[in-house]
Design an enzyme around this catalytic site. Sequence first.
Site: not given
Ligand code: NOJ
Length: 564
Positions: A98, A256, A335
Amino acid sequence: MTNNWWQDAIIYQLYIRSFYDANHDGIGDFKGVIEKLDYLDHLGVDAVWVSPHYKSPMDDNGYDVSDYYQVSGDYGTLDDVKKFIKEAHQRDIKVIFDLVLNHTSDEHEWFQAAKDPSHPDHEKYHDYYIWQPPKYTEDGTRTMPTSWRSWFGGPVWEYNEPTDEYYLHIFSKKMPDLNWRNDAMKNELKVIIKWLIDLGVDGFRVDASNHLEKNWDFPDGHPGYEHFSSLPKHHEYLEELGRELFGPHNIFTLGEAGGASKEEALQYCGYDSNEFDVLIQFGHTWADVDWDNQKTPGKWAKGRLDVPSIKQSFHHWYEMLGDKGHNVIYWHNHDQPRIVSHYGNDTVYRERSAKMLCHTLYFMPGTAIVYQGEEIGMTNVDYESLDSFRDVEVYTEYDNFMKLGASHEEAMQALRDRARDNARSPYHWNDNPYAGFSTKEPWMPVVKNYPTVNLKHQQAKSDSIWHTYHDVFLYRKQFDIAHGKVTFLDIEHKDAYLYHTKTTTHEALVVANFTDHATSVTLEMSLEGYTLLLSNYDPVPLNNEMRLAPYASYVYVKERGENT
Ligand code: NOJ
């Protein structure tokens, strides 16, 4: 058509903090992942995407990086990371890290210098971040530059006394946004990326990738997302990284971004785009929001599940990319809530609905992602106390719900239904204490159903959710579903999920009921030659008119003849 390893890959998203704790401190770690690589291999995955593992104060579980060159002590050492990459590769499993490029932690040394005028490197680092002077009301009260609202709730601005400025943070206040217009900052990030590439990773999931550019006129707006998300210039930054780093080093990228138009979708991940290989989009992830709820508003309010909108979202993406790009299929990530609790049914129909979700997802084309625990039907959390939750977003939003007039119980229910923590509780390996995740009390509580919902139990039962995932992954490969062409049938049907996918050798037909009540479907197509491959109820004959029990799903296949 291009054909790269990632196109028919099954990617396992691994939330390292909650996967497996090998050093018994209550937190998952790389040694734990290494111990479980054989398990992942056995499940049939081709790649693992590991949530951020960098040094971090863990305000947002690692998405707040304080040093990209160091591994979080919670997860192990650089040697552990290297060993993990090596061991994964030995099993032919690719490694995806990531990559957090939109912000750092406020504890990163860049920000420490940026915020402090007396720091020797202040001049250099101040502009690595985004600052604005305060505004003042007529009576001289200091106010924020704009009323933009952070993705985690609350304002995007935090006051910094020593410089008499506000800094921008579109997530938590401990995650200041980086200034991508600053070339020195950008170049330092490139060096970091190259360093990570040299560790031997095969790919990156690029976090928050559509937020890199901001509207530097800082117009007012509430929530104001259009001023800090999906601004055209962020494509330039992504293109530059792709052209200079990801492309030349043959690095797979998973972007994303939500809400892309057709043009933008191709810009992100068309085969001739330099930005990403594929894109994670969110069109299908919140199909059950009650928009009228004012006390726990937005995604927090659970409403009726709009089944057609899920199908339409996938359909829309297949149409948008056509033969010019490759889609991604997944139900949820770290998320969103657990899919069996969210779109399935985690009480009476847990097994059946989890299998239905597996059948409906994985016979669609594209790069496939499975989120840790999904393959054993893990559910949302059952926490009764607010302090069982860990996510920074939970606490900003809880305060918000209180201000909006929710009762404590209403707020708790919203959290149990919708919070990100639902997907982040420790993995259930077996029915030992703490679900076999650790021998020490885990960093967040395990869900109480672990004695029955766990991998050991699932593997022992031949017709379990786990076996369904395992078998479906094999069939997916065997029929080359990833490269198929999908056609949705009766897409407006409010209960059913019906489609067929044609590949060069096979056709798969999925007939499923997405609801907890029986429903009827009409299949307007020739059913000749199809035989039943999988189902979550006793087999029923395939017919043009079918009655489907709650969450029933059937997958039929046929070989393609010369004329089909
Ligand atoms: C997207 C991530 O999937 C999420 O978990 C995170 O809080 C935010 N970006 C900020 O990095």
